[in-house]
Design a protein around this motif. Structure first.
Motif, PDB file in Angstrom:
ATOM      1  N   ASN A   1       0.822  -1.218   0.000  1.00 31.35           N
ATOM      2  CA  ASN A   1       0.000   0.000   0.000  1.00 31.35           C
ATOM      3  C   ASN A   1       0.852   1.263   0.000  1.00 31.35           C
ATOM      4  O   ASN A   1       0.361   2.349  -0.324  1.00 31.35           O
ATOM      5  CB  ASN A   1      -0.944   0.002   1.209  1.00 31.35           C
ATOM      6  N   MET A   2       2.112   1.139   0.373  1.00 32.59           N
ATOM      7  CA  MET A   2       3.042   2.259   0.253  1.00 32.59           C
ATOM      8  C   MET A   2       3.930   2.108  -0.975  1.00 32.59           C
ATOM      9  O   MET A   2       4.146   3.064  -1.726  1.00 32.59           O
ATOM     10  CB  MET A   2       3.941   2.364   1.491  1.00 32.59           C
ATOM     11  N   ILE A   3       4.426   0.900  -1.190  1.00 30.89           N
ATOM     12  CA  ILE A   3       5.418   0.672  -2.251  1.00 30.89           C
ATOM     13  C   ILE A   3       4.827   0.916  -3.642  1.00 30.89           C
ATOM     14  O   ILE A   3       5.458   1.551  -4.493  1.00 30.89           O
ATOM     15  CB  ILE A   3       6.002  -0.759  -2.145  1.00 30.89           C
ATOM     16  N   VAL A   4       3.593   0.440  -3.881  1.00 29.65           N
ATOM     17  CA  VAL A   4       2.996   0.569  -5.224  1.00 29.65           C
ATOM     18  C   VAL A   4       2.794   2.043  -5.626  1.00 29.65           C
ATOM     19  O   VAL A   4       3.211   2.444  -6.717  1.00 29.65           O
ATOM     20  CB  VAL A   4       1.678  -0.228  -5.323  1.00 29.65           C
ATOM     21  N   PRO A   5       2.192   2.895  -4.749  1.00 30.01           N
ATOM     22  CA  PRO A   5       2.076   4.310  -5.146  1.00 30.01           C
ATOM     23  C   PRO A   5       3.423   4.999  -5.374  1.00 30.01           C
ATOM     24  O   PRO A   5       3.575   5.778  -6.323  1.00 30.01           O
ATOM     25  CB  PRO A   5       1.337   4.949  -3.956  1.00 30.01           C
ATOM     26  N   LEU A   6       4.420   4.696  -4.516  1.00 32.38           N
ATOM     27  CA  LEU A   6       5.734   5.325  -4.686  1.00 32.38           C
ATOM     28  C   LEU A   6       6.421   4.837  -5.959  1.00 32.38           C
ATOM     29  O   LEU A   6       7.028   5.627  -6.690  1.00 32.38           O
ATOM     30  CB  LEU A   6       6.621   5.062  -3.463  1.00 32.38           C
ATOM     31  N   LEU A   7       6.336   3.526  -6.233  1.00 33.90           N
ATOM     32  CA  LEU A   7       6.928   2.999  -7.466  1.00 33.90           C
ATOM     33  C   LEU A   7       6.211   3.565  -8.689  1.00 33.90           C
ATOM     34  O   LEU A   7       6.841   3.827  -9.716  1.00 33.90           O
ATOM     35  CB  LEU A   7       6.862   1.470  -7.480  1.00 33.90           C
ATOM     36  N   THR A   8       4.902   3.745  -8.572  1.00 34.06           N
ATOM     37  CA  THR A   8       4.142   4.363  -9.679  1.00 34.06           C
ATOM     38  C   THR A   8       4.703   5.743  -9.981  1.00 34.06           C
ATOM     39  O   THR A   8       4.931   6.100 -11.147  1.00 34.06           O
ATOM     40  CB  THR A   8       2.649   4.483  -9.304  1.00 34.06           C
ATOM     41  N   MET A   9       4.939   6.533  -8.925  1.00 35.11           N
ATOM     42  CA  MET A   9       5.477   7.879  -9.105  1.00 35.11           C
ATOM     43  C   MET A   9       6.858   7.829  -9.770  1.00 35.11           C
ATOM     44  O   MET A   9       7.154   8.602 -10.689  1.00 35.11           O
ATOM     45  CB  MET A   9       5.570   8.583  -7.747  1.00 35.11           C
ATOM     46  N   VAL A  10       7.695   6.889  -9.308  1.00 35.23           N
ATOM     47  CA  VAL A  10       9.056   6.775  -9.850  1.00 35.23           C
ATOM     48  C   VAL A  10       9.031   6.359 -11.315  1.00 35.23           C
ATOM     49  O   VAL A  10       9.694   6.966 -12.166  1.00 35.23           O
ATOM     50  CB  VAL A  10       9.874   5.761  -9.012  1.00 35.23           C
ATOM     51  N   PHE A  11       8.245   5.330 -11.649  1.00 34.19           N
ATOM     52  CA  PHE A  11       8.233   4.813 -13.019  1.00 34.19           C
ATOM     53  C   PHE A  11       7.493   5.730 -13.992  1.00 34.19           C
ATOM     54  O   PHE A  11       7.753   5.702 -15.197  1.00 34.19           O
ATOM     55  CB  PHE A  11       7.615   3.408 -13.055  1.00 34.19           C
ATOM     56  N   MET A  12       6.567   6.535 -13.472  1.00 35.89           N
ATOM     57  CA  MET A  12       5.853   7.458 -14.352  1.00 35.89           C
ATOM     58  C   MET A  12       6.745   8.618 -14.792  1.00 35.89           C
ATOM     59  O   MET A  12       6.447   9.277 -15.787  1.00 35.89           O
ATOM     60  CB  MET A  12       4.609   8.010 -13.657  1.00 35.89           C
ATOM     61  N   MET A  13       7.813   8.859 -14.059  1.00 38.62           N
ATOM     62  CA  MET A  13       8.688   9.984 -14.397  1.00 38.62           C
ATOM     63  C   MET A  13       9.288   9.848 -15.801  1.00 38.62           C
ATOM     64  O   MET A  13       9.120  10.740 -16.648  1.00 38.62           O
ATOM     65  CB  MET A  13       9.782  10.121 -13.325  1.00 38.62           C
ATOM     66  N   PRO A  14       9.988   8.736 -16.122  1.00 32.09           N
ATOM     67  CA  PRO A  14      10.522   8.623 -17.504  1.00 32.09           C
ATOM     68  C   PRO A  14       9.425   8.531 -18.552  1.00 32.09           C
ATOM     69  O   PRO A  14       9.588   9.041 -19.668  1.00 32.09           O
ATOM     70  CB  PRO A  14      11.365   7.338 -17.462  1.00 32.09           C
TER      71      PRO A  14
END
Length: 491
Positions: free
Chosen positions: A264-277
């Motif tokens: 519930n924390m990792i998925v939103p943060l990873l989404t933010m990271v991967f959406m950047m490129p």
């Protein structure tokens, strides 16, 4: 109109006031006001009105507005992951892993946590704001548990973000620098930028010093006092310190009656990271011409994409993904989502205000031509041997005074590249010195936007972060000057 030495005084006064009083908002506001009073011929009334208009004009820049919106929305994301018990779930997993390590080697887990935070910051080279934010959000509760001071987390977040972004320039930083080199008539800006990396001493040293500090467990200056305080008393910050993020964000009460799940924390943060490129590709796609293949088009688009748009879209996407996840799990309803979003934004309004002031003093310094004055003051007496070291020092001072490494690059590359050509100096070394000086000055400056975000992400007092990071930055900066002197005289 030329303001000469007067152009340097307002930012320096703001920096000294911030360090002495710890009142960053007042210091920045005074610096902005003083700048406009000078511009308006020492008329305080005209200067005050111009200052107000200067603050309003910050929003004329779409990039500034997006960055301020990103800073505010980050608060909502942080509250979401607290409320969902995602942070708690992540801590439980890390604690289990560290407990096994601790059984094998006493004291090793404390080192391991700091190494994990550093590697996370380095790997997220795609954008400094995303890097600092992710490191702070992921590791702050774990650092707190192991009695590692907030200042240390802010230092690791700051010293692993910008240095990695400049050393691995496949991001908006690289695109910006290549654009500046192109305007100076350099035919192959990418090859010049890549060739300069091995001479970019300060970022390399900044990262090396972080690892040395972690492995040796030896601290200096204010950081040594911070480590002693936290180990002996458990206090994560100095008495009277004001974290950049309130307890409402860092200790927001989770929803009762639900299981703590790390994803519930990792998925939103990873989404933010991967959406950047992905967002960089999207925003830069239409700017690419004559691409030979999809992969070639995508790689060029990353270089031409908008960094400010990409971070804003990334955090909005992460919020939407979090909402959907929590709706499906029954953790929150639409009304709760809206209330928590507004709560998060309101709690990070102080950060958004600080970003507004940082941009405004940068604009005022641009109007005063602070950077151009500093750069031109040394033009006449430079020799080819001294050029790399002096360029590094000038870039450092401009970044320190203006609080922006990107602004420094824009000012200095327009001056240092022609100077390298005139003096027949090695262009790659001069470019490296320019870029490294910008990062060094930015690391030392209390009005730097990247340092402000690092303080926010770590929930650290901003001035405490600047003071504890300064000795390590100065060590890297001084060594860099000597290395540029050696290269200048031996080359």
């Amino acid at each position: 109109m030329e303001y000469g030495f007067l152009s340097v005084i307002p930012p320096i006064v703001a920096i000294v006031l911030a360090l002495r009083t710890k009142q960053v908002y007042i210091a920045l506001l005074f610096g902005i006001w003083f700048s406009w009073v000078i511009i308006k011929g020492w008329n305080p009334l005209d200067g005050t009105i111009a200052m107000i208009e200067g603050l309003v004009n910050v929003f004329q820049s779409k990039g500034n507005t997006r960055t301020i919106m990103f800073s505010a929305l980050v608060g909502s994301l942080l509250i979401f992951i607290q409320y969902s018990r995602g942070v708690e779930g992540f801590i439980n997993i890390i604690n289990k892993k560290l407990a096994k390590l601790e059984d094998k080697k006493t004291g090793y887990s404390r080192v391991m946590v700091q190494l994990l935070a550093t590697f996370t910051g380095l790997l997220l080279f795609v954008e400094t704001s995303i890097s600092s934010l992710t490191v702070g959000a992921l590791y702050r509760p774990i650092f707190d548990k192991f009695r590692i001071p907030r200042e240390k987390l802010a230092y690791i977040a700051d010293s692993s973000s910008a240095p990695s972004s400049i050393l691995i320039p496949f991001n908006a930083w690289g695109a910006f620098i290549m654009g500046l080199l192109l305007t100076q008539g350099i035919d192959k800006p990418f090859s010049v930028m890549i060739s300069s990396i091995k001479y970019n001493f300060y970022p390399l040293l900044a990262i090396t010093i972080v690892f040395i500090v972690i492995f040796t467990k030896k601290d200096i200056g204010s950081m040594k006092n911070a480590e002693k305080r936290t180990k002996e008393t458990g206090e994560l910050m100095n008495k009277g310190s004001k974290p950049m993020v309130s307890d409402e964000i860092t200790s927001f009460p989770p929803k009762k009656g639900i299981e703590a799940k790390a994803y519930n924390m990792i998925v939103p943060l990873l989404t933010m990271v991967f959406m950047m490129p992905i967002n960089l590709i999207y925003t830069g796609w239409s700017s690419v011409e004559n691409a030979t293949s999809f992969s070639n088009h995508a790689s060029e688009a990353i270089g031409k994409g908008s960094g400010s748009s990409s971070v804003l879209y990334a955090v909005i996407t992460a919020l939407l993904v979090a909402m959907v996840m929590y709706f499906v799990q029954g953790i929150m309803k639409p009304k709760e989502a809206i209330n928590l979003t507004l709560k998060g934004i309101s709690e990070l309004m102080p950060l958004a205000l600080l970003m507004l002031l940082a941009f405004a003093i940068g604009d005022a310094c641009k109007e005063l031509e602070t950077g151009i004055y500093v750069a031109n003051a040394t033009k006449q007496w430079l020799s080819p041997e001294l050029l790399p070291a002096v360029v590094f020092i000038i870039s450092s001072f401009i970044a320190f005074s203006t609080g922006t490494s990107w602004g420094t690059f824009a000012i200095m590359l327009a001056i240092s590249v022609p100077m390298a050509n005139i003096h027949a100096a090695d262009l790659t070394i001069v470019v490296a010195a320019t870029l490294g000086g910008g990062i060094f000055g930015d690391h030392c400056s209390p009005i730097s936007d990247t340092s402000i975000i690092s303080s926010m992400a770590s929930a650290s007092d901003h001035i405490d972060h600047v003071k504890t990071q300064l000795p390590y930055a100065l060590i890297g900066g001084v060594i860099s000057v000597f290395l540029y002197l050696i290269i200048g005289f031996l080359g």
